[in-house]
Enzyme design. Structure first.
Site, mmCIF file in Angstrom:
data_model
loop_
_atom_site.group_PDB
_atom_site.id
_atom_site.type_symbol
_atom_site.label_atom_id
_atom_site.label_comp_id
_atom_site.label_asym_id
_atom_site.label_seq_id
_atom_site.Cartn_x
_atom_site.Cartn_y
_atom_site.Cartn_z
ATOM 1 N N GLU A 1 0.849 -1.184 0.000
ATOM 2 C CA GLU A 1 0.000 0.000 0.000
ATOM 3 C C GLU A 1 0.888 1.239 0.000
ATOM 4 O O GLU A 1 1.118 1.849 1.031
ATOM 5 C CB GLU A 1 -0.952 0.023 1.205
ATOM 6 C CG GLU A 1 -2.140 -0.908 1.097
ATOM 7 C CD GLU A 1 -1.845 -2.339 1.536
ATOM 8 O OE1 GLU A 1 -2.710 -3.209 1.357
ATOM 9 O OE2 GLU A 1 -0.730 -2.586 2.037
ATOM 10 N N SER A 2 1.428 1.557 -1.161
ATOM 11 C CA SER A 2 2.177 2.789 -1.436
ATOM 12 C C SER A 2 3.675 2.686 -1.145
ATOM 13 O O SER A 2 4.297 1.728 -1.581
ATOM 14 C CB SER A 2 1.516 3.992 -0.759
ATOM 15 O OG SER A 2 0.175 4.147 -1.224
ATOM 16 N N CYS B 1 -1.963 3.926 1.623
ATOM 17 C CA CYS B 1 -3.343 4.092 1.164
ATOM 18 C C CYS B 1 -4.241 3.040 1.811
ATOM 19 O O CYS B 1 -3.840 2.325 2.733
ATOM 20 C CB CYS B 1 -3.398 4.006 -0.359
ATOM 21 S SG CYS B 1 -2.758 2.446 -1.031
ATOM 22 N N SER C 1 1.860 0.660 -8.788
ATOM 23 C CA SER C 1 2.674 1.524 -7.934
ATOM 24 C C SER C 1 4.071 1.612 -8.507
ATOM 25 O O SER C 1 4.577 0.652 -9.102
ATOM 26 C CB SER C 1 2.754 0.976 -6.497
ATOM 27 O OG SER C 1 1.550 1.143 -5.804
ATOM 28 N N HIS D 1 0.924 6.109 -7.593
ATOM 29 C CA HIS D 1 0.060 5.010 -7.149
ATOM 30 C C HIS D 1 -1.298 5.157 -7.822
ATOM 31 O O HIS D 1 -1.854 6.262 -7.890
ATOM 32 C CB HIS D 1 -0.069 5.004 -5.627
ATOM 33 C CG HIS D 1 1.256 4.915 -4.945
ATOM 34 N ND1 HIS D 1 1.966 3.742 -4.851
ATOM 35 C CD2 HIS D 1 2.033 5.874 -4.378
ATOM 36 C CE1 HIS D 1 3.117 3.973 -4.239
ATOM 37 N NE2 HIS D 1 3.174 5.253 -3.949
#
Length: 449
Positions: A81-82, A96, A293, A317
């Site tokens: 997540e990022s 995120c 990403s 992203h």
């Protein structure tokens, strides 16, 4: 699997694309970390923290490391997540979804103290765009007031701001400034004066030997320039979104790795050409069944007007699902508002905005430029025009002026192909300039006409 253009059948539970961005400075520059003059294998400060230690911290946040690229000055971690960026003197954690970004902060403070002898925070920033699905957030991220309360418990003299329309797209910011003192000595922001004339305080309030080392750094050591441009985009066009869905696998054909697919996609749609490839180290990842990403480390000595140089980053992203499509671009390379002279140069701000927006074709977008007062000379300042005013002028001219876009045969928008089309035009819906302690902010929102 390969990237392909086809019907987008995938649906899922709504995913929160807008990221939570936490940035913690433990010193004004790399020159101010305790081991600045005694590197280990060319690494100083926080870059000496073992990877496993960062991974354990990320377990608290609820995300995982996918890959890492190590530069001369920065380590860039691509996350599930990022992203996480580690510099000698500061750390940037961008996550995120429903990640628990702020719950990683206490552990980060412990890591900095234990592994890098950095017991105090020089500055802390936390920011995010307004959530699409706030009701899905967890922990302190359920509401902005809860996030502020969490940070206030650590930094008693921080300040919180809402920038933009409360009932529309807006940007939230929490920051501390040097010179404040809090209850917790090891986490309270410390004064810049501390680095030249007085020691920092340890958690016990006593003088710390490490802090005395910081005190001995010669006066006149240049501080790190701080410049961050963000382009936060939603309602991406169907054409832009379809590239980020993986094509169905072909039977009896070996599958490619997410990293290889990500790099191929980056080249196909023009991400690899946002900055000159010879200055860029790109790490990309294509998610199955959809999503993207990337982190990139950039050498920005070429094309910078004042003769400075360094290693910067950009990160992208993408959440492509219809109904909550979102893409973010963030970069800390100082960009001029004067036109760049060559395609081999670092692009100017106007050119970069156009390149990013032409790739993602958003229905709505917000731009923020956050720049330190002492180091904003890279913006064109004609007579009395300030850096943020120059940025606002550039935002508007890049997004509201008619022009044709050149597309390469692969579909990337590069500006030098043979296929022409009209670019998307926008109307500005918000323009706000802010002055904080030591920083200026330019914020603007745009919608597709």
């Amino acid at each position: 699997m390969a990237v392909g253009d086809y019907y987008l059948p995938y649906t899922s539970t709504p995913f929160e694309g807008p990221e939570k961005l936490l940035e913690i400075w433990f010193a004004p520059s790399p020159a101010h970390v305790p081991d600045a003059h005694a590197p280990k294998n060319g690494r100083i400060g926080l870059r000496n923290v073992p990877k496993q230690v960062w991974e354990d911290m990320l377990d608290i946040v609820k995300c995982k490391v996918l890959s890492v690229i190590e530069g001369e000055e920065t380590d860039a971690y691509l996350l599930s997540e990022s992203s996480l960026f580690v510099f000698p003197h500061r750390i940037i954690l961008k996550t995120c979804g429903t990640t628990l970004n702020l719950l990683g902060l206490p552990r980060i403070l412990e890591i900095a103290h234990k592994f890098a002898s950095l017991p105090s925070v020089y500055r802390c920033f936390y920011s995010r765009k307004s959530f699409m699905f706030p009701e899905r957030q967890l922990g302190p991220h359920r509401e902005w007031k809860d996030e502020v309360s969490f940070l206030d418990a650590i930094f008693p003299n921080g300040a919180a701001y809402t920038v933009g329309k409360v009932n529309g797209d807006h940007w939230l910011l929490y920051l501390t400034t040097p010179g404040q003192s809090g209850v917790n000595g090891e986490t309270a922001p410390s004064s810049p004066i501390s680095f030249s004339s007085s020691p920092l305080q340890s958690v016990s309030g006593e003088e710390n030997e490490t802090n005395q080392t910081l005190q001995n750094i010669e006066i006149g050591t240049p501080f790190t320039q701080d410049y961050t441009i963000e382009i936060l985009m939603s309602n991406l066009s169907h054409k832009a979104r379809e590239s980020f869905f993986l094509a169905p696998p072909v039977q009896d054909t070996p599958s490619e790795s997410p990293s290889i697919i990500g790099r191929t996609l980056s080249a196909t749609i023009g991400i690899s050409d946002l900055f000159p490839p010879h200055l860029t180290t790109l790490d990309a990842y294509a998610f199955d069944p959809c999503g993207y990403s990337s982190n990139a480390l950039l050498k920005w000595s070429d094309g910078i007007e004042d003769g400075c140089s360094g290693e910067g980053y950009y990160t992208i992203h993408v959440t492509p699902e219809e109904g909550w499509s979102y893409a973010s671009f963030e970069c800390n390379v100082p960009l001029s508002t004067s036109p760049s002279s060559s395609a081999k140069d670092i692009p100017d701000l106007h050119t970069l905005i156009r390149r990013v927006v032409d790739i993602f074709q958003p229905g709505r977008l917000s731009l923020t430029l956050f720049i330190s007062n002492a180091n904003n000379n890279n913006a064109e300042e004609d007579e009395d025009e300030t850096a943020v005013e120059a940025a606002q002028r550039t935002f508007k001219s890049a997004l509201t002026a008619q022009r044709s876009v050149s597309c390469s045969s692969g579909g990337s928008v590069t500006g030098d192909g043979s296929e022409q089309k009209d670019r998307m035009l926008y109307k500005r819906t918000d323009k706000i300039n802010y002055q904080f302690g030591g920083y200026n902010l330019a914020f603007a929102s745009f919608e597709f006409r």
